[in-house]
Scaffold this motif. Sequence first.
Motif, PDB file in Angstrom:
ATOM      1  N   SER A  25       0.870  -1.165   0.000  1.00  0.00           N
ATOM      2  CA  SER A  25       0.000   0.000   0.000  1.00  0.00           C
ATOM      3  C   SER A  25       0.910   1.219   0.000  1.00  0.00           C
ATOM      4  O   SER A  25       1.652   1.446   0.952  1.00  0.00           O
ATOM      5  N   VAL A  26       0.890   1.967  -1.100  1.00  0.00           N
ATOM      6  CA  VAL A  26       1.773   3.118  -1.231  1.00  0.00           C
ATOM      7  C   VAL A  26       0.974   4.366  -1.581  1.00  0.00           C
ATOM      8  O   VAL A  26      -0.089   4.288  -2.174  1.00  0.00           O
ATOM      9  N   GLY A  27       1.528   5.524  -1.202  1.00  0.00           N
ATOM     10  CA  GLY A  27       0.873   6.785  -1.492  1.00  0.00           C
ATOM     11  C   GLY A  27      -0.289   7.050  -0.557  1.00  0.00           C
ATOM     12  O   GLY A  27      -0.599   6.259   0.333  1.00  0.00           O
ATOM     13  N   ALA A  28      -0.940   8.180  -0.783  1.00  0.00           N
ATOM     14  CA  ALA A  28      -2.080   8.572   0.045  1.00  0.00           C
ATOM     15  C   ALA A  28      -3.060   9.378  -0.796  1.00  0.00           C
ATOM     16  O   ALA A  28      -2.716   9.920  -1.843  1.00  0.00           O
ATOM     17  N   GLY A  29      -4.298   9.446  -0.313  1.00  0.00           N
ATOM     18  CA  GLY A  29      -5.322  10.228  -1.006  1.00  0.00           C
ATOM     19  C   GLY A  29      -5.563   9.713  -2.417  1.00  0.00           C
ATOM     20  O   GLY A  29      -5.665   8.517  -2.648  1.00  0.00           O
ATOM     21  N   LYS A  30      -5.639  10.636  -3.366  1.00  0.00           N
ATOM     22  CA  LYS A  30      -5.902  10.259  -4.763  1.00  0.00           C
ATOM     23  C   LYS A  30      -4.729   9.535  -5.404  1.00  0.00           C
ATOM     24  O   LYS A  30      -4.867   8.936  -6.457  1.00  0.00           O
ATOM     25  N   ASN A  31      -3.553   9.587  -4.772  1.00  0.00           N
ATOM     26  CA  ASN A  31      -2.374   8.909  -5.305  1.00  0.00           C
ATOM     27  C   ASN A  31      -2.139   7.539  -4.661  1.00  0.00           C
ATOM     28  O   ASN A  31      -1.115   6.922  -4.897  1.00  0.00           O
ATOM     29  N   ALA A  32      -3.081   7.080  -3.841  1.00  0.00           N
ATOM     30  CA  ALA A  32      -2.910   5.806  -3.148  1.00  0.00           C
ATOM     31  C   ALA A  32      -3.014   4.639  -4.130  1.00  0.00           C
ATOM     32  O   ALA A  32      -3.876   4.616  -5.005  1.00  0.00           O
ATOM     33  N   VAL A  33      -2.096   3.677  -3.970  1.00  0.00           N
ATOM     34  CA  VAL A  33      -2.094   2.471  -4.792  1.00  0.00           C
ATOM     35  C   VAL A  33      -2.058   1.264  -3.863  1.00  0.00           C
ATOM     36  O   VAL A  33      -1.233   1.190  -2.956  1.00  0.00           O
ATOM     37  N   ASP A  64     -15.860  -2.006   3.572  1.00  0.00           N
ATOM     38  CA  ASP A  64     -15.870  -0.558   3.749  1.00  0.00           C
ATOM     39  C   ASP A  64     -14.570  -0.118   4.417  1.00  0.00           C
ATOM     40  O   ASP A  64     -14.547   0.384   5.526  1.00  0.00           O
ATOM     41  N   ASP A  65     -13.506  -0.336   3.698  1.00  0.00           N
ATOM     42  CA  ASP A  65     -12.157  -0.150   4.216  1.00  0.00           C
ATOM     43  C   ASP A  65     -11.792   1.303   4.514  1.00  0.00           C
ATOM     44  O   ASP A  65     -10.634   1.615   4.722  1.00  0.00           O
ATOM     45  N   ASP A  66     -12.767   2.200   4.532  1.00  0.00           N
ATOM     46  CA  ASP A  66     -12.531   3.626   4.782  1.00  0.00           C
ATOM     47  C   ASP A  66     -11.593   4.237   3.748  1.00  0.00           C
ATOM     48  O   ASP A  66     -11.037   5.302   3.954  1.00  0.00           O
ATOM     49  N   ARG A  67     -11.406   3.566   2.648  1.00  0.00           N
ATOM     50  CA  ARG A  67     -10.563   4.105   1.585  1.00  0.00           C
ATOM     51  C   ARG A  67     -11.444   4.621   0.452  1.00  0.00           C
ATOM     52  O   ARG A  67     -10.960   5.303  -0.425  1.00  0.00           O
ATOM     53  N   GLY A  68     -12.730   4.250   0.475  1.00  0.00           N
ATOM     54  CA  GLY A  68     -13.634   4.665  -0.588  1.00  0.00           C
ATOM     55  C   GLY A  68     -13.068   4.294  -1.940  1.00  0.00           C
ATOM     56  O   GLY A  68     -12.522   3.230  -2.129  1.00  0.00           O
ATOM     57  N   ASP A  69     -13.214   5.182  -2.894  1.00  0.00           N
ATOM     58  CA  ASP A  69     -12.664   4.955  -4.227  1.00  0.00           C
ATOM     59  C   ASP A  69     -11.366   5.719  -4.407  1.00  0.00           C
ATOM     60  O   ASP A  69     -10.966   6.029  -5.519  1.00  0.00           O
ATOM     61  N   SER A  70     -10.702   6.060  -3.313  1.00  0.00           N
ATOM     62  CA  SER A  70      -9.520   6.923  -3.389  1.00  0.00           C
ATOM     63  C   SER A  70      -8.221   6.144  -3.543  1.00  0.00           C
ATOM     64  O   SER A  70      -7.184   6.625  -3.152  1.00  0.00           O
ATOM     65  N   TYR A  71      -8.280   4.957  -4.099  1.00  0.00           N
ATOM     66  CA  TYR A  71      -7.058   4.195  -4.338  1.00  0.00           C
ATOM     67  C   TYR A  71      -7.155   3.511  -5.690  1.00  0.00           C
ATOM     68  O   TYR A  71      -8.241   3.295  -6.223  1.00  0.00           O
ATOM     69  N   GLN A  72      -6.020   3.194  -6.227  1.00  0.00           N
ATOM     70  CA  GLN A  72      -5.952   2.423  -7.463  1.00  0.00           C
ATOM     71  C   GLN A  72      -5.509   1.017  -7.093  1.00  0.00           C
ATOM     72  O   GLN A  72      -4.514   0.843  -6.393  1.00  0.00           O
ATOM     73  N   LEU A  73      -6.254   0.021  -7.551  1.00  0.00           N
ATOM     74  CA  LEU A  73      -5.932  -1.376  -7.277  1.00  0.00           C
ATOM     75  C   LEU A  73      -5.137  -1.941  -8.440  1.00  0.00           C
ATOM     76  O   LEU A  73      -5.526  -1.810  -9.599  1.00  0.00           O
TER      77      LEU A  73
END
Length: 153
Positions: A25-33, A64-73
């Motif tokens: 798990s790297v980055g944060a916010g809209k840049n989270a991967v 509901d990992d509290d990450r919403g759609d703010s990560y790229q899988l």
Amino acid sequence: MPHRLHKLLEPVVTDLGYELWHLESVGAGKNAVLRLYIDSSEGIGIEDCEAVSHEVSAALDVADDDRGDSYQLEVSSPGLDRPLASAAHFERFIGERARVNMFAPVAGQRKFKGQIRAVKGEVVELACDDATYDLPIGDMAKARLEPVFDSDD
């Protein structure tokens, strides 16, 4: 957080017939991967990655990992230069070559390249040139297999 995610996602990946080799798990916010490396004795193809990606996305939505759609899988094979993150990873590749970067220097250096000789608990014995080093897995910043290609074609 990666431990919690690993605990959540490993059964999903295993139920599909794959091994969850590594999770990052790297980055944060809209840049989270969120990056999953999966493995199988038959190898990994794009269809395998798509199937795991679909099921992992659903599991994360349900949890509901509290990450919403703010990560790229990202789901992929660990590749020939696969990351090594546990004693089991190193044990599986005893006799193979690896590159290891340490957080703090060991014997005055942080970067090592050599043959995996043994694993003793959470310590890897790595033979580099004319010296052997005992490297604690917990002190490794990064470790990867180093593929060796034969040039006898």
